[in-house]
Motif scaffolding. Structure first.
Motif, PDB file in Angstrom:
ATOM      1  N   GLU A   1       5.061  -4.023   4.082  1.00 38.75           N
ATOM      2  CA  GLU A   1       4.531  -3.130   5.117  1.00 38.75           C
ATOM      3  C   GLU A   1       3.762  -1.991   4.460  1.00 38.75           C
ATOM      4  O   GLU A   1       4.299  -1.270   3.617  1.00 38.75           O
ATOM      5  N   GLN A   2       2.490  -1.834   4.826  1.00 50.07           N
ATOM      6  CA  GLN A   2       1.633  -0.839   4.172  1.00 50.07           C
ATOM      7  C   GLN A   2       1.557   0.468   4.962  1.00 50.07           C
ATOM      8  O   GLN A   2       0.533   1.141   4.962  1.00 50.07           O
ATOM      9  N   THR A   3       2.635   0.867   5.625  1.00 48.61           N
ATOM     10  CA  THR A   3       2.643   2.115   6.378  1.00 48.61           C
ATOM     11  C   THR A   3       2.935   3.285   5.442  1.00 48.61           C
ATOM     12  O   THR A   3       3.565   3.102   4.389  1.00 48.61           O
ATOM     13  N   PRO A   4       2.497   4.506   5.812  1.00 47.35           N
ATOM     14  CA  PRO A   4       2.797   5.675   4.960  1.00 47.35           C
ATOM     15  C   PRO A   4       4.291   5.835   4.697  1.00 47.35           C
ATOM     16  O   PRO A   4       4.691   6.157   3.581  1.00 47.35           O
ATOM     17  N   ALA A   5       5.128   5.615   5.714  1.00 44.59           N
ATOM     18  CA  ALA A   5       6.571   5.789   5.539  1.00 44.59           C
ATOM     19  C   ALA A   5       7.126   4.794   4.516  1.00 44.59           C
ATOM     20  O   ALA A   5       7.917   5.164   3.638  1.00 44.59           O
ATOM     21  N   ALA A   6       6.702   3.529   4.613  1.00 42.37           N
ATOM     22  CA  ALA A   6       7.197   2.504   3.684  1.00 42.37           C
ATOM     23  C   ALA A   6       6.713   2.773   2.260  1.00 42.37           C
ATOM     24  O   ALA A   6       7.476   2.631   1.285  1.00 42.37           O
ATOM     25  N   LEU A   7       5.456   3.160   2.109  1.00 44.46           N
ATOM     26  CA  LEU A   7       4.910   3.448   0.782  1.00 44.46           C
ATOM     27  C   LEU A   7       5.563   4.681   0.168  1.00 44.46           C
ATOM     28  O   LEU A   7       5.860   4.704  -1.039  1.00 44.46           O
ATOM     29  N   GLN A   8       5.784   5.714   0.992  1.00 35.50           N
ATOM     30  CA  GLN A   8       6.433   6.921   0.477  1.00 35.50           C
ATOM     31  C   GLN A   8       7.861   6.620   0.037  1.00 35.50           C
ATOM     32  O   GLN A   8       8.331   7.123  -0.994  1.00 35.50           O
ATOM     33  N   ARG A   9       8.544   5.785   0.805  1.00 32.94           N
ATOM     34  CA  ARG A   9       9.907   5.395   0.444  1.00 32.94           C
ATOM     35  C   ARG A   9       9.917   4.661  -0.889  1.00 32.94           C
ATOM     36  O   ARG A   9      10.772   4.916  -1.757  1.00 32.94           O
ATOM     37  N   TRP A  10       8.955   3.743  -1.063  1.00 29.66           N
ATOM     38  CA  TRP A  10       8.881   2.995  -2.323  1.00 29.66           C
ATOM     39  C   TRP A  10       8.613   3.940  -3.494  1.00 29.66           C
ATOM     40  O   TRP A  10       9.235   3.821  -4.563  1.00 29.66           O
TER      41      TRP A  10
ATOM     42  N   MET B   1     -11.604  -2.368  -2.402  1.00 36.02           N
ATOM     43  CA  MET B   1     -11.283  -1.690  -1.170  1.00 36.02           C
ATOM     44  C   MET B   1     -11.738  -2.465   0.059  1.00 36.02           C
ATOM     45  O   MET B   1     -11.521  -2.053   1.168  1.00 36.02           O
ATOM     46  N   THR B   2     -12.363  -3.569  -0.122  1.00 38.22           N
ATOM     47  CA  THR B   2     -12.801  -4.357   1.021  1.00 38.22           C
ATOM     48  C   THR B   2     -11.758  -5.393   1.413  1.00 38.22           C
ATOM     49  O   THR B   2     -11.937  -6.086   2.397  1.00 38.22           O
ATOM     50  N   GLU B   3     -10.664  -5.503   0.656  1.00 36.97           N
ATOM     51  CA  GLU B   3      -9.653  -6.490   0.976  1.00 36.97           C
ATOM     52  C   GLU B   3      -8.969  -6.107   2.283  1.00 36.97           C
ATOM     53  O   GLU B   3      -8.712  -4.942   2.553  1.00 36.97           O
ATOM     54  N   PRO B   4      -8.622  -7.087   3.122  1.00 37.99           N
ATOM     55  CA  PRO B   4      -8.093  -6.777   4.436  1.00 37.99           C
ATOM     56  C   PRO B   4      -6.756  -6.066   4.412  1.00 37.99           C
ATOM     57  O   PRO B   4      -6.419  -5.387   5.363  1.00 37.99           O
ATOM     58  N   HIS B   5      -5.938  -6.228   3.352  1.00 37.90           N
ATOM     59  CA  HIS B   5      -4.622  -5.618   3.335  1.00 37.90           C
ATOM     60  C   HIS B   5      -4.656  -4.159   2.896  1.00 37.90           C
ATOM     61  O   HIS B   5      -3.642  -3.482   2.937  1.00 37.90           O
ATOM     62  N   VAL B   6      -5.790  -3.662   2.463  1.00 37.48           N
ATOM     63  CA  VAL B   6      -5.890  -2.269   2.030  1.00 37.48           C
ATOM     64  C   VAL B   6      -5.875  -1.372   3.255  1.00 37.48           C
ATOM     65  O   VAL B   6      -6.684  -1.558   4.167  1.00 37.48           O
ATOM     66  N   PRO B   7      -4.955  -0.390   3.316  1.00 33.26           N
ATOM     67  CA  PRO B   7      -4.920   0.508   4.473  1.00 33.26           C
ATOM     68  C   PRO B   7      -6.228   1.271   4.616  1.00 33.26           C
ATOM     69  O   PRO B   7      -6.849   1.649   3.619  1.00 33.26           O
ATOM     70  N   ARG B   8      -6.624   1.539   5.861  1.00 31.78           N
ATOM     71  CA  ARG B   8      -7.877   2.229   6.135  1.00 31.78           C
ATOM     72  C   ARG B   8      -7.680   3.713   6.412  1.00 31.78           C
ATOM     73  O   ARG B   8      -8.600   4.499   6.242  1.00 31.78           O
ATOM     74  N   GLN B   9      -6.493   4.102   6.894  1.00 27.41           N
ATOM     75  CA  GLN B   9      -6.256   5.515   7.175  1.00 27.41           C
ATOM     76  C   GLN B   9      -6.136   6.283   5.857  1.00 27.41           C
ATOM     77  O   GLN B   9      -5.504   5.811   4.907  1.00 27.41           O
ATOM     78  N   PRO B  10      -6.743   7.500   5.777  1.00 28.75           N
ATOM     79  CA  PRO B  10      -6.756   8.247   4.504  1.00 28.75           C
ATOM     80  C   PRO B  10      -5.368   8.455   3.902  1.00 28.75           C
ATOM     81  O   PRO B  10      -5.171   8.235   2.703  1.00 28.75           O
ATOM     82  N   GLN B  11      -4.386   8.889   4.729  1.00 23.45           N
ATOM     83  CA  GLN B  11      -3.052   9.136   4.195  1.00 23.45           C
ATOM     84  C   GLN B  11      -2.425   7.860   3.657  1.00 23.45           C
ATOM     85  O   GLN B  11      -1.856   7.842   2.556  1.00 23.45           O
ATOM     86  N   ALA B  12      -2.530   6.793   4.440  1.00 24.90           N
ATOM     87  CA  ALA B  12      -1.958   5.517   4.008  1.00 24.90           C
ATOM     88  C   ALA B  12      -2.673   4.993   2.771  1.00 24.90           C
ATOM     89  O   ALA B  12      -2.043   4.450   1.858  1.00 24.90           O
TER      90      ALA B  12
END
Length: 373
Positions: free
Chosen positions: A76-85, A1-12
């Motif tokens: 793209e690690q946004t909630p919308a992109a992840l939910q779509r995937w 979880m310390t990797e920079p690409h891991v989203p920080r916002q709880p939902q994401a």
């Protein structure tokens, strides 16, 4: 979880974790659906007589496996992109479950599959068990997948009740167990996710504390050392102005000596609050560099604009002073202001030294003044 690409916002983060788990767990199942069909077809009474359905099943399961393997996670690690995937990948999982449910039903009803129908039934039990524990992240979708795997075969067994009722009843009981197990597995997954989110929040708080001055709640020297070279590199790459303001409270030692360190701490906090009120832009980074020295990083800000804001701050500070019980103490600051210039600044350190020299020129010239670098 310390990797920079891991989203920080709880939902994401929750969606990112679910997508990662789904992506890791999905390829193996796709392979075994294909192998199970090959076994069911290959050990049937007459594989050549079943060439058409055999090849169709082979093509369907091979296609579904290929689509699973090719369905890469979004950049793209946004909630919308992840939910779509996740929505698209669950469509593949549900399609595979339905395809196997139909394959199991075919093996139960077609006479030429009588010798391999048991293979299809055992595979159904194996796939449904794996699904209940592997894809429990979404309970409703996993329940639907279990029903798609089971119901076609159960319906085909019900049509031959006299001969198949024992298998039908046994599979129905096992399906009820899997639904209960799915519910428990779903709770355990989300309990683990909640613990990860708590750990992420604690880690974020600790990192925030490491970057924040505890007295003034401004960024500290560590944060400045992290931000400054990055901002200089961005300014150089994008050819955008970056201004730096360095501030030093005048005669701060006198406040500590005459009124005590508690009063000095209150003065520092009040000074930081005045900075927040004057430099309000979200892009500005307000920092305490140590002792009574402060700094402001102002991206996309030309020198004249930075000078006007800094001078306005200096004048307001001089005019309002610092309130203590029963008196108003004079409170002034010396300021050095500069803008990054590739012609004069060979590095971030050179830029800082140029502005720091300007600050010391302001102090040497009598304090309570601004000096341009």
């Amino acid at each position: 979880m310390t990797e920079p690409h891991v989203p920080r916002q709880p939902q994401a983060f929750a969606l990112w974790r679910e997508a990662q788990d789904t992506r890791i767990r999905t390829p193996l199942g796709g392979i075994y659906y294909l192998l199970a069909w090959l076994l069911t077809w290959g050990f049937s009474n007459d594989p050549l007589a079943l060439l058409a359905p055999g090849l169709i099943g082979l093509g369907v399961f091979a296609l579904l496996l290929t689509l699973r393997l090719l369905h890469r996670l979004p950049d793209e690690q946004t909630p919308a992109a992840l939910q779509r995937w996740l929505n698209h990948h669950w469509l593949l999982i549900l399609s595979t479950a339905l395809a196997w449910g139909l394959a199991h039903a075919l093996a139960q009803t077609h006479a030429l599959f009588s010798s391999s129908a048991i293979i299809a039934t055992l595979s159904t039990i194996a796939f449904s068990t794996a699904l209940a524990f592997t894809f429990s992240m979404r309970k409703k979708r996993a329940t639907l997948a279990l029903l798609l795997i089971y119901l076609p075969g159960l319906l085909s067994l019900a049509l031959d009740w006299q001969a198949r009722h024992a298998v039908l009843i046994t599979l129905s009981f096992y399906l009820s167990y899997l639904l209960l197990a799915l519910n428990r597995s779903h709770r355990e997954y989300h309990n683990t996710l909640a613990l990860e989110l708590q750990l992420l929040d604690q880690q974020e708080r600790l990192e925030q504390l490491s970057r924040t001055d505890s007295l003034t709640q401004l960024g500290n020297r560590y944060q400045f050392n992290s931000l400054f070279p990055v901002m200089v590199a961005n300014a150089q790459r994008q050819s955008q102005p970056l201004s730096l303001v360095l501030l030093d409270i005048d005669f701060f030692k006198r406040i500590n000596d005459e009124h005590g360190h508690a009063c000095g701490d209150t003065c520092l906090s009040a000074f930081a609050e005045r900075m927040r009120q004057n430099f309000r832009r979200d892009s500005d980074a307000l920092l305490r560099l140590g002792g009574e020295e402060f700094g402001i990083l102002m991206p996309n800000t030309p020198l004249e604009q930075a000078r006007l804001l800094a001078e306005q701050f200096r004048q307001e500070l001089e005019r309002e002073g610092f309130e203590v019980p029963g008196a108003t103490l004079p409170l002034t600051a010396s300021l050095g202001v500069g803008c990054y210039d590739m012609r004069h600044d060979s590095s971030a350190e050179a830029f800082f030294k140029r502005v720091d020299d300007a600050l010391y020129q302001a102090k040497d010239a009598g304090r309570n003044r601004l000096q341009l670098a």
